[in-house]
Design a protein around this motif. Structure first.
Motif, short mmCIF file in Angstrom:
data_model
loop_
_atom_site.label_atom_id
_atom_site.label_comp_id
_atom_site.label_asym_id
_atom_site.label_seq_id
_atom_site.Cartn_x
_atom_site.Cartn_y
_atom_site.Cartn_z
N PRO A 163 0.85 -1.20 0.00
CA PRO A 163 0.00 0.00 0.00
C PRO A 163 0.88 1.25 0.00
CG PRO A 163 -0.76 -1.57 1.64
CD PRO A 163 0.57 -2.08 1.14
N GLU A 191 -4.12 2.22 -2.45
CA GLU A 191 -4.52 2.66 -1.12
C GLU A 191 -4.59 1.51 -0.13
OE1 GLU A 191 -8.11 5.06 -1.24
OE2 GLU A 191 -6.80 6.80 -1.24
N ARG A 209 -6.50 4.54 -6.08
CA ARG A 209 -7.08 5.88 -6.21
C ARG A 209 -6.29 6.62 -7.27
NH1 ARG A 209 -5.80 10.80 -3.68
NH2 ARG A 209 -4.51 9.69 -2.18
N HIS A 212 -11.92 6.17 -7.51
CA HIS A 212 -11.40 4.97 -6.82
C HIS A 212 -11.80 3.73 -7.60
CE1 HIS A 212 -10.95 7.64 -3.36
NE2 HIS A 212 -10.18 6.71 -2.82
#
Length: 153
Positions: free
Chosen positions: A53, A75, A87, A101
């Motif tokens: 992430p 994300e 995103r 998103h």
């Protein structure tokens, strides 16, 4: 009054396992361009590490017959639920959407898995259409990736 906020969802049944499908989107998205080069020309690591992430990737893809670019941050990666959330932070989509998103989740089934795509976005104006072209691209890439993953089995 129409809303500037939109959400599109779809599900695609695939023969590949949820683990294999999730692994490609979470850890190896750069392989997608090898599988479906007419739709995805390249996925480049700009910052961070594959499978983490906060990693920033740049997608070069065809959308409605036009070459486009999207810079995205990963994300969230949820290995337990086979889910990855992207995103969009730069690129063509942000000309039409303030926020965009993409959530892709693969759920295991007795045979194969079910891939659930969710696109959540905020349009810059009411004139902007829903992101149906992006949803179709997700469906097409899912089918191509499934063919590739099941050929290797």
């Amino acid at each position: 009054m129409s809303s500037l906020f939109g959400q599109l969802e779809t599900e695609v049944e695939i023969k590949a396992s949820a683990d294999k499908f999730h692994d490609v989107f979470s850890c190896r998205p750069h392989h997608i361009s090898n599988v479906t080069p007419e739709k995805i020309q390249g996925v480049d690591l700009l910052e961070g590490e594959w499978g983490q992430p906060g990693t920033i990737v740049c997608w070069n893809y065809m959308h409605d017959g036009v070459a486009e670019v999207a810079k995205e941050v990963i994300e969230a990666i949820d290995d337990e639920n086979h889910s990855t959330t992207f995103r969009v932070i730069e690129g063509h989509l942000l000309e039409k959407y303030k926020d965009f998103h993409i959530i892709v989740q693969a759920t295991p089934k007795d045979e194969g898995s079910l891939v659930h795509w969710t696109l959540k976005y905020e349009k810059v104006s009411e004139d902007v259409p829903d992101a149906n072209g992006m949803l179709q691209l997700a469906i097409d890439v899912t089918k191509d990736l499934d063919s590739h993953l099941t050929q290797q089995a």
